[in-house]
Design a protein around this motif. Structure first.
Motif, PDB file in Angstrom:
ATOM      1  N   GLU A   1      14.635   6.253  -1.465  1.00  0.00           N
ATOM      2  CA  GLU A   1      13.893   6.860  -2.573  1.00  0.00           C
ATOM      3  C   GLU A   1      12.498   7.328  -2.157  1.00  0.00           C
ATOM      4  O   GLU A   1      11.626   7.525  -3.002  1.00  0.00           O
ATOM      5  CB  GLU A   1      13.779   5.893  -3.769  1.00  0.00           C
ATOM      6  CG  GLU A   1      15.128   5.448  -4.319  1.00  0.00           C
ATOM      7  CD  GLU A   1      15.015   4.506  -5.506  1.00  0.00           C
ATOM      8  OE1 GLU A   1      13.918   3.936  -5.734  1.00  0.00           O
ATOM      9  OE2 GLU A   1      16.023   4.320  -6.201  1.00  0.00           O
ATOM     10  N   SER A   2      12.293   7.540  -0.860  1.00  0.00           N
ATOM     11  CA  SER A   2      10.961   7.935  -0.388  1.00  0.00           C
ATOM     12  C   SER A   2      10.701   9.430  -0.533  1.00  0.00           C
ATOM     13  O   SER A   2       9.602   9.887  -0.218  1.00  0.00           O
ATOM     14  CB  SER A   2      10.774   7.537   1.080  1.00  0.00           C
ATOM     15  OG  SER A   2      11.703   8.202   1.917  1.00  0.00           O
TER      16      SER A   2
ATOM     17  N   MET B   1       6.639   9.843  -0.284  1.00  0.00           N
ATOM     18  CA  MET B   1       6.085   8.510  -0.541  1.00  0.00           C
ATOM     19  C   MET B   1       6.018   7.735   0.779  1.00  0.00           C
ATOM     20  O   MET B   1       6.938   7.796   1.592  1.00  0.00           O
ATOM     21  CB  MET B   1       6.934   7.777  -1.573  1.00  0.00           C
ATOM     22  CG  MET B   1       7.043   8.520  -2.904  1.00  0.00           C
ATOM     23  SD  MET B   1       5.446   8.840  -3.714  1.00  0.00           S
ATOM     24  CE  MET B   1       4.951   7.165  -4.164  1.00  0.00           C
ATOM     25  N   THR B   2       4.917   7.009   0.954  1.00  0.00           N
ATOM     26  CA  THR B   2       4.604   6.445   2.270  1.00  0.00           C
ATOM     27  C   THR B   2       4.156   4.992   2.157  1.00  0.00           C
ATOM     28  O   THR B   2       3.239   4.677   1.388  1.00  0.00           O
ATOM     29  CB  THR B   2       3.487   7.269   2.935  1.00  0.00           C
ATOM     30  OG1 THR B   2       3.890   8.631   3.036  1.00  0.00           O
ATOM     31  CG2 THR B   2       3.169   6.738   4.320  1.00  0.00           C
ATOM     32  N   ARG B   3       4.794   4.113   2.923  1.00  0.00           N
ATOM     33  CA  ARG B   3       4.309   2.735   3.045  1.00  0.00           C
ATOM     34  C   ARG B   3       3.169   2.780   4.062  1.00  0.00           C
ATOM     35  O   ARG B   3       3.369   2.606   5.265  1.00  0.00           O
ATOM     36  CB  ARG B   3       5.438   1.816   3.504  1.00  0.00           C
ATOM     37  CG  ARG B   3       6.548   1.689   2.483  1.00  0.00           C
ATOM     38  CD  ARG B   3       7.521   0.565   2.764  1.00  0.00           C
ATOM     39  NE  ARG B   3       8.547   0.901   3.729  1.00  0.00           N
ATOM     40  CZ  ARG B   3       9.746   0.297   3.807  1.00  0.00           C
ATOM     41  NH1 ARG B   3      10.060  -0.661   2.959  1.00  0.00           N
ATOM     42  NH2 ARG B   3      10.620   0.650   4.727  1.00  0.00           N
ATOM     43  N   ARG B   4       1.940   3.047   3.544  1.00  0.00           N
ATOM     44  CA  ARG B   4       0.819   3.374   4.423  1.00  0.00           C
ATOM     45  C   ARG B   4       0.449   2.222   5.341  1.00  0.00           C
ATOM     46  O   ARG B   4       0.065   2.434   6.500  1.00  0.00           O
ATOM     47  CB  ARG B   4      -0.402   3.776   3.580  1.00  0.00           C
ATOM     48  CG  ARG B   4      -1.540   4.368   4.400  1.00  0.00           C
ATOM     49  CD  ARG B   4      -1.198   5.750   4.920  1.00  0.00           C
ATOM     50  NE  ARG B   4      -1.224   6.743   3.845  1.00  0.00           N
ATOM     51  CZ  ARG B   4      -0.636   7.929   3.897  1.00  0.00           C
ATOM     52  NH1 ARG B   4       0.041   8.276   4.984  1.00  0.00           N
ATOM     53  NH2 ARG B   4      -0.701   8.760   2.884  1.00  0.00           N
ATOM     54  N   ASP B   5       0.530   0.999   4.855  1.00  0.00           N
ATOM     55  CA  ASP B   5       0.171  -0.134   5.707  1.00  0.00           C
ATOM     56  C   ASP B   5       1.140  -0.272   6.880  1.00  0.00           C
ATOM     57  O   ASP B   5       0.730  -0.517   8.017  1.00  0.00           O
ATOM     58  CB  ASP B   5       0.082  -1.435   4.897  1.00  0.00           C
ATOM     59  CG  ASP B   5       1.246  -1.641   3.933  1.00  0.00           C
ATOM     60  OD1 ASP B   5       2.137  -0.765   3.842  1.00  0.00           O
ATOM     61  OD2 ASP B   5       1.261  -2.688   3.253  1.00  0.00           O
TER      62      ASP B   5
ATOM     63  N   GLY C   1      -6.498  13.732  -1.104  1.00  0.00           N
ATOM     64  CA  GLY C   1      -6.434  12.941  -2.331  1.00  0.00           C
ATOM     65  C   GLY C   1      -5.330  11.910  -2.346  1.00  0.00           C
ATOM     66  O   GLY C   1      -5.072  11.292  -3.383  1.00  0.00           O
ATOM     67  N   VAL C   2      -4.659  11.704  -1.213  1.00  0.00           N
ATOM     68  CA  VAL C   2      -3.607  10.691  -1.179  1.00  0.00           C
ATOM     69  C   VAL C   2      -4.217   9.325  -1.483  1.00  0.00           C
ATOM     70  O   VAL C   2      -5.336   9.021  -1.092  1.00  0.00           O
ATOM     71  CB  VAL C   2      -2.875  10.679   0.181  1.00  0.00           C
ATOM     72  CG1 VAL C   2      -2.230  12.030   0.438  1.00  0.00           C
ATOM     73  CG2 VAL C   2      -3.814  10.322   1.322  1.00  0.00           C
TER      74      VAL C   2
ATOM     75  N   ASP D   1       0.849  -1.202   0.000  1.00  0.00           N
ATOM     76  CA  ASP D   1       0.000   0.000   0.000  1.00  0.00           C
ATOM     77  C   ASP D   1       0.880   1.246   0.000  1.00  0.00           C
ATOM     78  O   ASP D   1       0.940   1.981   0.984  1.00  0.00           O
ATOM     79  CB  ASP D   1      -0.915  -0.026   1.231  1.00  0.00           C
ATOM     80  CG  ASP D   1      -2.064   0.972   1.133  1.00  0.00           C
ATOM     81  OD1 ASP D   1      -2.403   1.383   0.003  1.00  0.00           O
ATOM     82  OD2 ASP D   1      -2.622   1.336   2.185  1.00  0.00           O
ATOM     83  N   LEU D   2       1.545   1.492  -1.135  1.00  0.00           N
ATOM     84  CA  LEU D   2       2.428   2.644  -1.291  1.00  0.00           C
ATOM     85  C   LEU D   2       1.609   3.857  -1.726  1.00  0.00           C
ATOM     86  O   LEU D   2       0.952   3.829  -2.757  1.00  0.00           O
ATOM     87  CB  LEU D   2       3.505   2.346  -2.338  1.00  0.00           C
ATOM     88  CG  LEU D   2       4.460   3.482  -2.674  1.00  0.00           C
ATOM     89  CD1 LEU D   2       5.346   3.819  -1.482  1.00  0.00           C
ATOM     90  CD2 LEU D   2       5.301   3.125  -3.897  1.00  0.00           C
ATOM     91  N   HIS D   3       1.640   4.931  -0.923  1.00  0.00           N
ATOM     92  CA  HIS D   3       0.842   6.130  -1.199  1.00  0.00           C
ATOM     93  C   HIS D   3       1.718   7.289  -1.651  1.00  0.00           C
ATOM     94  O   HIS D   3       2.862   7.447  -1.217  1.00  0.00           O
ATOM     95  CB  HIS D   3       0.076   6.554   0.064  1.00  0.00           C
ATOM     96  CG  HIS D   3      -1.175   5.794   0.286  1.00  0.00           C
ATOM     97  ND1 HIS D   3      -2.288   6.334   0.909  1.00  0.00           N
ATOM     98  CD2 HIS D   3      -1.521   4.517  -0.041  1.00  0.00           C
ATOM     99  CE1 HIS D   3      -3.255   5.423   0.972  1.00  0.00           C
ATOM    100  NE2 HIS D   3      -2.804   4.314   0.414  1.00  0.00           N
ATOM    101  N   HIS D   4       1.123   8.141  -2.500  1.00  0.00           N
ATOM    102  CA  HIS D   4       1.750   9.393  -2.915  1.00  0.00           C
ATOM    103  C   HIS D   4       1.256  10.533  -2.036  1.00  0.00           C
ATOM    104  O   HIS D   4       0.103  10.561  -1.607  1.00  0.00           O
ATOM    105  CB  HIS D   4       1.413   9.710  -4.376  1.00  0.00           C
ATOM    106  CG  HIS D   4      -0.066   9.796  -4.661  1.00  0.00           C
ATOM    107  ND1 HIS D   4      -0.863  10.847  -4.252  1.00  0.00           N
ATOM    108  CD2 HIS D   4      -0.884   8.940  -5.316  1.00  0.00           C
ATOM    109  CE1 HIS D   4      -2.105  10.646  -4.649  1.00  0.00           C
ATOM    110  NE2 HIS D   4      -2.154   9.487  -5.289  1.00  0.00           N
ATOM    111  N   GLU D   5       2.145  11.500  -1.767  1.00  0.00           N
ATOM    112  CA  GLU D   5       1.783  12.742  -1.076  1.00  0.00           C
ATOM    113  C   GLU D   5       2.592  13.869  -1.729  1.00  0.00           C
ATOM    114  O   GLU D   5       3.806  13.969  -1.497  1.00  0.00           O
ATOM    115  CB  GLU D   5       2.088  12.662   0.422  1.00  0.00           C
ATOM    116  CG  GLU D   5       1.304  11.563   1.154  1.00  0.00           C
ATOM    117  CD  GLU D   5       1.452  11.637   2.670  1.00  0.00           C
ATOM    118  OE1 GLU D   5       1.983  12.655   3.163  1.00  0.00           O
ATOM    119  OE2 GLU D   5       1.033  10.672   3.344  1.00  0.00           O
TER     120      GLU D   5
END
Length: 235
Positions: free
Chosen positions: A140-141, A116-120, A208-209, A80-84
C-alpha cells in the motif's frame, strides 16, 4: 500451462474518462528520486544531478476511485511515515532508448499518486550504504487515483500539484519545477530498462514532505488530472 499455485491477480488502477469499469493493468512502478529543486534542497542536495530511480512492486498500488476515500494501513516497523505527492505517468506503448523528442507518444495517461515512505528505515539504510527497498516498497505504499487519458488532461508547465493533510496544505508546486521533465525522464528510464505497456512512473515530489499518523486524511490533486483522498488507519 499449469501452475502449482493460483497466480495472483494483476494489479490494476481504475481509468477515468473512458469506458465504465475499465482498468489499467500495472506492469512495473518506477519512481524518480529528488526531482524537484526545493525538495532536493530539503533532503540536503542541490543542483541538477543526473536522474536516479528506484522501484516499487506492482502490487504496492492502492487504487482509489474518484470521490472515494482510500484506507492505507500504517505500516509496521516505522515511526516516521512520510507523504510524497507525485504526478504519475502511465505508459501505453513500450520501448527502449526512447528519445525525449518521441517520448510523449508512449504516454497513455496521467494520475495523482502518493509515494509513501518509511523515512526512518530509508534513512538508516542510507547510512549503512544498503538498498532502501524496505523504506519504499512495502504494501500500500503507492496510493493512486484513477488514470485519465493524456488527451483529456492538458498537463503542462503550469499544471499545479497539491497535497493537504487534514485540510492544511503541506505540498504545493507546478510541473514546471521538475528538474527532469517527463520526456527526459522517459529517455533516461528507457536507456536502462525496456519500458512496457502498463508501466507507471512516479515523477518526483515537491518540497514539504512530512510525517503522517493514523487518523490523518490526505487529499491530493493535480489540476486537470484528478484527485485522491486517503485516510491512514492503524494496522
Amino acid at each position: 500451462m499449469s501452475f502449482v499455485l493460483t497466480p495472483p491477480a494483476t494489479p490494476a488502477v481504475p481509468v477515468a474518462g473512458g469506458a465504465p469499469g475499465a482498468s489499467f493493468p500495472v506492469h512495473r512502478i518506477y519512481c524518480v528520486g529528488r526531482n524537484y529543486v526545493e525538495h532536493a534542497k530539503e533532503m540536503g542536495f542541490t543542483g541538477r544531478e543526473p536522474p536516479f530511480f528506484f522501484m516499487k512492486p506492482a502490487d504496492a498500488v492502492l487504487p482509489v476511485a474518484e470521490g472515494q476515500v482510500g484506507r492505507m494501513h500504517y505500516p509496521s516497523l516505522t515511526k516516521d511515515l512520510h507523504h510524497e505527492v507525485e504526478l504519475v505517468v502511465a505508459i501505453g506503448t513500450g520501448g527502449r532508448n526512447i528519445a525525449a523528442a518521441d517520448a510523449m507518444k508512449h504516454v497513455w495517461g496521467y494520475a495523482i499518486g502518493l509515494d509513501m515512505t518509511r523515512r526512518d528505515l530509508q534513512g538508516e539504510a542510507k547510512k549503512q550504504g544498503r538498498p532502501w527497498c524496505i523504506g519504499k516498497g512495502f504494501e500500500e505504499s503507492a496510493p493512486i487515483g484513477p488514470i485519465r487519458p493524456a488527451a483529456q488532461c492538458g498537463v503542462g508547465p503550469d499544471t499545479e500539484i497539491v497535497l493537504e493533510v487534514n485540510g492544511a496544505t503541506r505540498q504545493k508546486s507546478t510541473i514546471a519545477k521538475l528538474i527532469w521533465n517527463i520526456p527526459e525522464i522517459i529517455e533516461h528510464l528507457s536507456a536502462a530498462w525496456t519500458l512496457a505497456p502498463g508501466d507507471l512512473i512516479f515523477t518526483g515530489t515537491p518540497e514539504g514532505v512530512a510525517a503522517v499518523v493514523a487518523g490523518d486524511t490526505l487529499a491530493a490533486r493535480v489540476a486537470g488530472v484528478g484527485s485522491l483522498q486517503v485516510q491512514v488507519v492503524a494496522l
